[in-house]
Design a protein around this motif. Structure first.
Motif: not given
Length: 661
Positions: A422-434, A583-591
């Protein structure tokens, strides 16, 4: 009563007896050409259609009252008539072959690579166009398509007895050549019915390449070929003909639905080539006769790539035209390198996963549009999108192993399971890290970032971080495609009897630990070098067996080493709290990202942000702000409490320091 019914009654029921057709006069062909002009067809396509008509006068009359066939995205204007079989060709990119196609990125020879899908003409008329390097490329492709189709879907015996019963959907197509850009060829291809027309050509002894490049360019040769069969029943009565000759005469003409116009739905914005593909999908990928799940997913994959590569009124294209070719495996390794794409298959897999599955609801909406264009499935599931991404990823792998079902099938299933992370859905839309075009990190830096996330508790909380997720995607590709699979589905023979975890569960447990991050890094590094996968320790050193060799990484060892105990033990204390904070920090970034995405939605095409212009419902905003304020105050209280305790500790430390003196 149609002509076939009447003829069958005349023949006493012993097979269909076609009516005695004759070659049409030239002035009738010219009159039909004149009537076809002005319908958006090129002059060459008009000539091809007029020459192909068995009864030009009848076809010309029907032009005044065409039939309309509703397809997803528009309405096709069609005329039902009969065409000479020597003028119709199978679709050069027939979807029935999807499951066995050879793709350029899989290392196939340039002479054997598949042709691109036909696209629309510049004028967007009821005509397709395709660009190929040379005429020989299309000629070979047409002949190969015929041979494959008659082998996989033999219909010649039935057609020899009864002719072609159901009309073929025939579409004009212009072929452009890189080697001769000013000398296109106009052909008539079957959007639906390639198996039937191939069986007809088999009966008559026709080679599609001869139809395309000999008879299509020489009217006299074409008419001479047709006329030699028409003369047979003129010389002797029907019952005196041999069964083989009777079968040939039944196949001499075919019933056809000829597409002569197209009305797009103004709101859908679908072009003609997409409407034709929608018709093919609704005819074959949906019942009555599905192509099979793997073939369906391949066909859907091309439709999804089209959707991602096309800008909409409110959104730019999700991928570039070159990325589309790379994802579709339509370019080879050298061509991919010239475009700046990575030579590593795990990077391509991760890019496809990010483009098709990542990016949240915006990407899901686009992918679903592509799926619906073929299936009319109103609510595609996430599993549908995963299966499509996996089929695109497997194209180069399958090219060399098309006949090895025992190799491909379990790997397809395992990748489909693994990439449901499920974490794949939250990958950023910009370029991959590597590894991506704009990726700034090395594989070693990706490992370091993933290890940092694991140390912070990400993964132990049930959610991997961005770097962990990317490394999991890349490692899973090699662990699954390896000759000895190091990651299999739950319940597989290699898994422990008491371990029923899915591939997702195993990956999450693995990437939650420092050793697992190091192991994933070593898997990717070995996979890129084409080396075997070995088990490693915390430092990345391969573990030796009692015999002195290196211990192979197997599914059983992965499951035993990363057994998920860390996930179940971290329920209390600082480790569990750190995991929840991640998880909290990740959710804030997603928001934050979700708010930015909402602000980027334009009011209309070419306009600025809708919310910046009109704002948003105050009641909804107040409700969201109130919830955020309560959460913000709670976080602030935690910070104040931590600071107070830190001050007390510092004060006690100062007192202890004074007492020492």
């Amino acid at each position: 009563m149609n002509d076939e019914t009447t003829a069958e009654q005349r023949g006493g029921g012993a097979g269909w007896q076609p009516e005695p057709y004759v070659l049409p006069r030239f002035n009738a062909v010219d009159n039909l050409s004149d009537a076809l002009l002005g319908r958006g067809l090129s002059e060459k396509s008009v000539e091809a259609l007029a020459r192909a008509a068995v009864q030009p006068e009848d076809m010309r009359r029907k032009l005044t009252d065409v039939n309309k066939l509703r397809v997803q995205g528009g309405t096709l204007h069609i005329i039902e008539t009969r065409l000479w079989s020597a003028s119709v060709l199978p679709h050069p990119a027939n979807p029935r072959e999807y499951g066995r196609r050879s793709y350029a990125l899989g290392g196939i020879s340039p002479s054997l690579r598949i042709l691109p899908e036909p696209g629309p003409t510049s004028g967007d008329g009821p005509e397709l166009q395709i660009r190929v390097p040379r005429p020989d490329d299309l000629a070979q492709r047409l002949d190969d398509a015929k041979e494959r189709l008659i082998k996989e879907n033999p219909l010649d015996d039935d057609i020899a007895a009864e002719g072609v019963l159901q009309p073929l959907m025939v579409v004009p197509m212009t072929v452009w050549y890189d080697s001769a850009p000013h000398r296109p060829t106009a052909l008539l291809i079957t959007a639906d019915g390639s198996s039937r027309i191939s069986a007809v050509h088999q009966l008559l002894g026709y080679r599609p390449s001869v139809i395309a490049y000999d008879w299509a360019h020489d009217v006299r040769k074409f008419r001479r070929e047709v006329n030699r069969w028409l003369r047979l029943p003129q010389k002797q009565d029907w019952d005196s003909l041999s069964p083989a000759d009777q079968g040939k005469l039944r196949a001499l003409t075919v019933p056809a639905r000829v597409v002569v116009g197209f009305e797009p739905d103004t709101r859908a914005g679908v072009r003609f080539h997409t409407a034709v593909r929608n018709f093919i999908g609704l005819t074959h990928i949906r019942p009555p006769k599905p192509y099979g799940s793997a073939v369906e997913n391949e066909a859907k994959g091309d439709a999804v790539l089209d959707s991602l590569a096309e800008p909409t009124r409110s959104r730019p294209a999700r991928i570039t035209s070159q990325e589309k070719l790379w994802f579709a495996a339509m370019i080879n390794e050298q061509e991919a390198a010239e475009e700046g794409f990575s030579p590593h298959q795990d990077v391509r897999a991760a890019e496809i996963v990010r483009a098709v599955l990542g990016g949240g609801t915006g990407t899901a909406r686009r992918v679903n549009e592509g799926i619906r264009s073929l299936t009319a499935k109103q609510r595609p599931h996430r599993e549908d999108r995963v299966d499509i991404a996996v089929e695109l990823i497997l194209r180069p792998v399958r090219t060399a192993r098309n006949d090895l079902v025992a190799y491909v099938r379990p790997r397809r299933a395992a990748l489909q399971r693994a990439y449901r992370l499920k974490e794949i859905e939250e990958l950023p839309t910009d370029a991959l890290l590597e590894g991506g075009l704009d990726g700034s990190r090395s594989l070693e830096e990706l490992r370091t970032a993933a290890a940092k996330e694991a140390a912070e508790g990400l993964g132990a909380s049930g959610r991997l971080g961005v770097a962990q997720t990317e490394l999991a995607i890349k490692a899973a590709y090699y662990m699954i495609t390896a000759d000895t699979m190091a990651l299999q589905n739950e319940g597989s023979g290699a898994a422990r009897a008491d371990d029923s975890r899915s591939a997702v569960g195993v990956l999450r447990a693995m990437l939650s630990q420092h050793r697992g991050v190091v192991q994933a890094y070593e898997v990717v590094r070995a996979g890129r070098l084409g080396r075997p996968l070995y088990e490693v320790d915390e430092d990345g050193t391969p573990i030796r067996t009692a015999e002195g060799g290196y211990r192979n990484l197997t599914d059983a060892r992965v499951r035993q080493t990363y057994n998920g105990e860390m996930l179940t033990e971290a329920l209390v204390g600082i480790v569990a709290v750190r995991a929840r904070w991640a998880t909290v920090a990740n959710s804030v970034e997603n928001l934050r990202r979700a708010v930015d995405e909402m602000e980027s939605v334009p009011a209309d095409e070419g306009c600025g942000s809708l919310v910046k212009r009109d704002g948003w419902d105050p009641e909804q905003v107040e409700k969201a702000r109130s919830s955020l304020d309560r959460t913000s105050r709670k976080l602030a209280d935690w910070a104040d409490l931590h600071n107070d305790q830190k001050k007390e500790l510092d004060k006690d430390a100062d007192v202890d320091s004074l007492n020492l003196w």
